[in-house]
Design a protein around this motif. Structure first.
Motif, PDB file in Angstrom:
ATOM      1  N   HIS A 151       3.468   7.181  -0.339  1.00  0.00           N
ATOM      2  CA  HIS A 151       3.590   6.126   0.679  1.00  0.00           C
ATOM      3  C   HIS A 151       2.425   5.141   0.558  1.00  0.00           C
ATOM      4  CE1 HIS A 151       3.801   4.019   4.485  1.00  0.00           C
ATOM      5  NE2 HIS A 151       2.555   4.410   4.711  1.00  0.00           N
ATOM      6  N   HIS A 152       1.200   5.659   0.471  1.00  0.00           N
ATOM      7  CA  HIS A 152       0.022   4.797   0.405  1.00  0.00           C
ATOM      8  C   HIS A 152      -0.032   4.006  -0.904  1.00  0.00           C
ATOM      9  CE1 HIS A 152      -1.835   5.897   4.194  1.00  0.00           C
ATOM     10  NE2 HIS A 152      -1.449   7.141   3.959  1.00  0.00           N
TER      11      HIS A 152
ATOM     12  N   ASP B  59      -7.350   1.066   5.109  1.00  0.00           N
ATOM     13  CA  ASP B  59      -7.103   2.489   5.333  1.00  0.00           C
ATOM     14  C   ASP B  59      -8.014   3.328   4.440  1.00  0.00           C
ATOM     15  OD1 ASP B  59      -4.932   4.590   6.397  1.00  0.00           O
ATOM     16  OD2 ASP B  59      -5.455   5.067   4.319  1.00  0.00           O
TER      17      ASP B  59
ATOM     18  N   ARG C 285      -3.880  15.894  -0.601  1.00  0.00           N
ATOM     19  CA  ARG C 285      -2.913  15.457   0.404  1.00  0.00           C
ATOM     20  C   ARG C 285      -1.525  15.618  -0.190  1.00  0.00           C
ATOM     21  NH1 ARG C 285      -5.462  11.803   4.130  1.00  0.00           N
ATOM     22  NH2 ARG C 285      -3.497  11.813   5.273  1.00  0.00           N
TER      23      ARG C 285
ATOM     24  N   SER D  75       4.040  13.175  -0.971  1.00  0.00           N
ATOM     25  CA  SER D  75       4.803  12.166  -0.225  1.00  0.00           C
ATOM     26  C   SER D  75       3.873  11.209   0.524  1.00  0.00           C
ATOM     27  CB  SER D  75       5.777  12.834   0.740  1.00  0.00           C
ATOM     28  OG  SER D  75       5.070  13.642   1.663  1.00  0.00           O
ATOM     29  N   THR D  76       2.786  11.733   1.065  1.00  0.00           N
ATOM     30  CA  THR D  76       1.808  10.894   1.775  1.00  0.00           C
ATOM     31  C   THR D  76       1.148   9.924   0.809  1.00  0.00           C
ATOM     32  OG1 THR D  76       1.374  12.632   3.386  1.00  0.00           O
ATOM     33  CG2 THR D  76      -0.328  10.941   3.149  1.00  0.00           C
TER      34      THR D  76
ATOM     35  N   ALA E  27      -2.573  12.800  -5.614  1.00  0.00           N
ATOM     36  CA  ALA E  27      -2.378  13.756  -4.518  1.00  0.00           C
ATOM     37  C   ALA E  27      -3.249  14.994  -4.711  1.00  0.00           C
ATOM     38  CB  ALA E  27      -0.902  14.146  -4.409  1.00  0.00           C
TER      39      ALA E  27
END
Length: 194
Positions: free
Chosen positions: A62-63, A29, A55, A58-59, A50
């Motif tokens: 997750h990653h 990814d 971004r 929360s995104t 972040a």
């Protein structure tokens, strides 16, 4: 940052062989590879990551979780901020490589994991601005010499990974060595000179 400080600012292994399709998918990814790249410089919190990649937290969380679950990231230190414990994440190794024939090549991983494709996309702006430095050479050599040469290239990559971070510009560094079975080969030459 001190110019002579080790990069990154935490202990990590030199290499880790990726042996599962989950590990290969985790690094396939683009956002996750960017996160791994940022952590070459120093350990960072999800909030810092972040902010760097612009971004949502929360995104990024997750990653980071996917990478940690795959064993590619780990918590390298913590600190208490008010009532919350902040976790600083770091890479598990400087370099990850895909172990052929040991689970990673089970057909479940991404088919398009190609560093040259990524580098080609990343380098378009540098090419247009006249800032791209690149070389390509071809040589007919025995497999043993190719393996020996690749070990030396890996040492240069390791040196690049450990450069102190400074300045305002990030640079990409891509190398590769690949067989070219259809490349033309001259027949043996005549050793006599007249």
């Amino acid at each position: 940052m001190t110019v002579n400080a080790p990069v990154p600012d935490y202990e990590l292994q030199d290499t880790i062989e990726l042996t599962t399709s989950e590990q290969v998918r985790a690094i396939s990814d683009p956002l996750r590879t960017t996160i791994l790249g940022l952590l070459h410089e120093r350990a960072a919190t999800v909030t810092e990551l972040a902010g760097a990649v612009k971004r949502p937290k929360s995104t990024v969380a997750h990653h980071v979780g996917v990478l940690a679950e795959a064993g590619l990231l780990r918590v390298v230190r913590t600190r208490r901020v008010r009532a919350i414990e902040e976790r600083y994440y770091g890479r598990a190794a400087r370099m990850f490589y895909i172990g052929l024939g040991r689970g990673a090549g089970d057909g479940k991983g991404p088919r398009d994991l190609n560093d040259f494709e990524v580098a080609a996309k990343e380098s378009v702006a540098a090419y247009k601005d006249g800032q791209l430095r690149s070389l390509i050479r071809r040589a007919r050599i025995p497999e043993e010499r190719a393996a020996e040469f690749w070990k030396r290239v890996a040492q240069v990559v390791g040196e690049f990974d450990q450069l102190p971070r400074a300045g305002d510009t990030a640079y990409g560094f891509t190398v590769g060595l690949y067989p070219m079975p259809d490349y033309p080969v001259l027949p043996p030459g005549d050793d006599t000179v007249e």
